[in-house]
Design an enzyme around this catalytic site. Sequence first.
Site, PDB file in Angstrom:
ATOM      1  N   TYR A   9       0.853  -1.197   0.000  1.00  8.64           N
ATOM      2  CA  TYR A   9       0.000   0.000   0.000  1.00  8.64           C
ATOM      3  C   TYR A   9       0.883   1.240   0.000  1.00  8.64           C
ATOM      4  CZ  TYR A   9      -3.343   3.463   1.867  1.00  8.64           C
ATOM      5  OH  TYR A   9      -4.133   4.569   2.068  1.00  8.64           O
TER       6      TYR A   9
ATOM      7  N   ASP B 108       9.394   2.635   0.084  1.00  4.16           N
ATOM      8  CA  ASP B 108       8.341   3.250   0.894  1.00  4.16           C
ATOM      9  C   ASP B 108       8.631   2.891   2.342  1.00  4.16           C
ATOM     10  OD1 ASP B 108       6.104   3.772   2.398  1.00  4.16           O
ATOM     11  OD2 ASP B 108       4.689   3.257   0.811  1.00  4.16           O
TER      12      ASP B 108
ATOM     13  N   LYS C  44       4.658   8.925   9.070  1.00 11.63           N
ATOM     14  CA  LYS C  44       4.311   8.279  10.347  1.00 11.63           C
ATOM     15  C   LYS C  44       5.254   8.602  11.515  1.00 11.63           C
ATOM     16  CE  LYS C  44       1.540   4.518   8.356  1.00 11.63           C
ATOM     17  NZ  LYS C  44       0.143   4.700   8.679  1.00 11.63           N
TER      18      LYS C  44
HETATM   19  C1  LIG Z   1       3.543   1.692   3.663  1.00  7.23           C
HETATM   20  C2  LIG Z   1       2.651   2.892   3.556  1.00  7.23           C
HETATM   21  N1  LIG Z   1       2.853   3.767   2.577  1.00  7.23           N
HETATM   22  C3  LIG Z   1       2.107   4.867   2.434  1.00  7.23           C
HETATM   23  C4  LIG Z   1       1.068   5.142   3.294  1.00  7.23           C
HETATM   24  C5  LIG Z   1       0.233   6.356   3.114  1.00  7.23           C
HETATM   25  O1  LIG Z   1       0.536   7.291   4.112  1.00  7.23           O
HETATM   26  P1  LIG Z   1      -0.539   8.368   4.589  1.00  7.23           P
HETATM   27  O2  LIG Z   1      -1.640   7.623   5.276  1.00  7.23           O
HETATM   28  O3  LIG Z   1       0.241   9.272   5.480  1.00  7.23           O
HETATM   29  O4  LIG Z   1      -1.025   9.069   3.370  1.00  7.23           O
HETATM   30  C6  LIG Z   1       0.816   4.253   4.356  1.00  7.23           C
HETATM   31  C7  LIG Z   1      -0.279   4.492   5.301  1.00  7.23           C
HETATM   32  O5  LIG Z   1      -0.663   3.665   6.079  1.00  7.23           O
HETATM   33  C8  LIG Z   1       1.626   3.086   4.478  1.00  7.23           C
HETATM   34  O6  LIG Z   1       1.423   2.193   5.454  1.00  7.23           O
END
Ligand SMILES: Cc1ncc(COP(=O)(O)O)c(C=O)c1O
Length: 430
Positions: A144, A244, A272
């Site tokens: 994700y 990511d 995060k």
């Molecule tokens: C691995 C990963 N990438 C990107 C995101 C997206 O981040 P945001 O919720 O700050 O837009 C998340 C959100 O949970 C994530 O777990």
Amino acid sequence: MSLSFDRSAALIADAANTIAGGVNSNFRIGMAGGPLVFARGDGPYLIDADGNRLIDYYCGMGAMILGHTPKGVQQAVKDQVDKGILYAGQSEIEFEAAKILCERIPSAQRIRFGSSGSEVAQAAFRLARAATGKRVILKFEGHYHGWFDNILWSTAPAQNAAGPEDAPVLVPGSVGQDAMDATGLDVVGWNNLERLEARLAKGDVAGVIMEPAMCNQGAIEASAGYLQGALAACRKHGALLIFDEVITGFRLDRSGAQARFGVTPDLSIFAKAMANGFPVAAIVGRADLLDMFVKGGVLHGGTFNAQPVTMAAMLAVQQALTPGGYEAASRRGVRLREGIRGILEDAGVKAQVTGFELMFHVGFGLDAPARNYRDLLKSDKALYVKFCHALLKRGVRALERGAWFVSFEHSDDVIDRTLEAVRGAAKEIA
Ligand SMILES: Cc1ncc(COP(=O)(O)O)c(C=O)c1O
């Protein structure tokens, strides 16, 4: 002990008359016991609208690595608020924050700040396409990278929609997405170098984006040599490697999973835990790539980028993330992880407990540790939701998708009480 959540339920029902579903993110709808309403946080605890003091392992979906009320961070924020809120210009505090991150993160020759992981992922895709002149972003099944239309594909596809494992098809994550949104996207299974190389060999891939350890679902370390192999394959075929690190950053290591595993990608994104709950995200990477924002005609904007209050928070968080803090929290995290494993085993609940010190995953019904999304599909999610509900009634809030996030504030005593609740919940569902 069996807690009640009636007031939360009533508040949510009432709020649903104004806010769709009573929640502001679909990921907060929750499954075990319905969405809760919180009054305040306190270290490792959240106190809800019914007055329940819950030991929290959601930890802001991974963000709250210092717990809910880190004093130094709270004070830094108060001090910065007194100096103004948004300048629409630069502040020395963002320069200082950038320096610390560039020192800590191996791939960070340059940095740009944003407000969410979803948003900085988009900046990475734009840079990758601009730098390579190619079109396709390659992602992995079950990974994700935010909720935007061009990337919310094959994040959690049903088995019967996902196609064969060696040739997965793109499956939209939401009603309302258009097939056109995925014309610059392709998907392969993660943790299989042969399949990645075969896809890259077509020569049209601008960027490959992956979590360096799969943590949004599961908590899976890449097989030996996979990350190195992925980097080499990207080099060979003229694609950029994008990590990511929205979850793995500051959780698997203060310098990111890229430091822990010794693989330096071209670009990475963080969010995060970087600012412990304040909306700060970053794209970092090679200087020649990030400098395309200035010299290469690539646009990056955002009213709230490097907002000074969030920068003050982030700086204070980075100062609080000490090696000693990691060491102590990691020891407790491992004790919790191994404690859960032992209790489930003793109770005869078939499960795989995998992952790291401050983030791990419990997958019910699995015979072996998962290596990718297809393996995770075999887990017994319904039983795990029951387990979470049983935990919640005992004062422990754990994510229904199996992830456990541990903070620096989860003390030995808190871990003991959690394990007690796990014992009761395991007995209830066994
Ligand atoms: C691995 C990963 N990438 C990107 C995101 C997206 O981040 P945001 O919720 O700050 O837009 C998340 C959100 O949970 C994530 O777990």
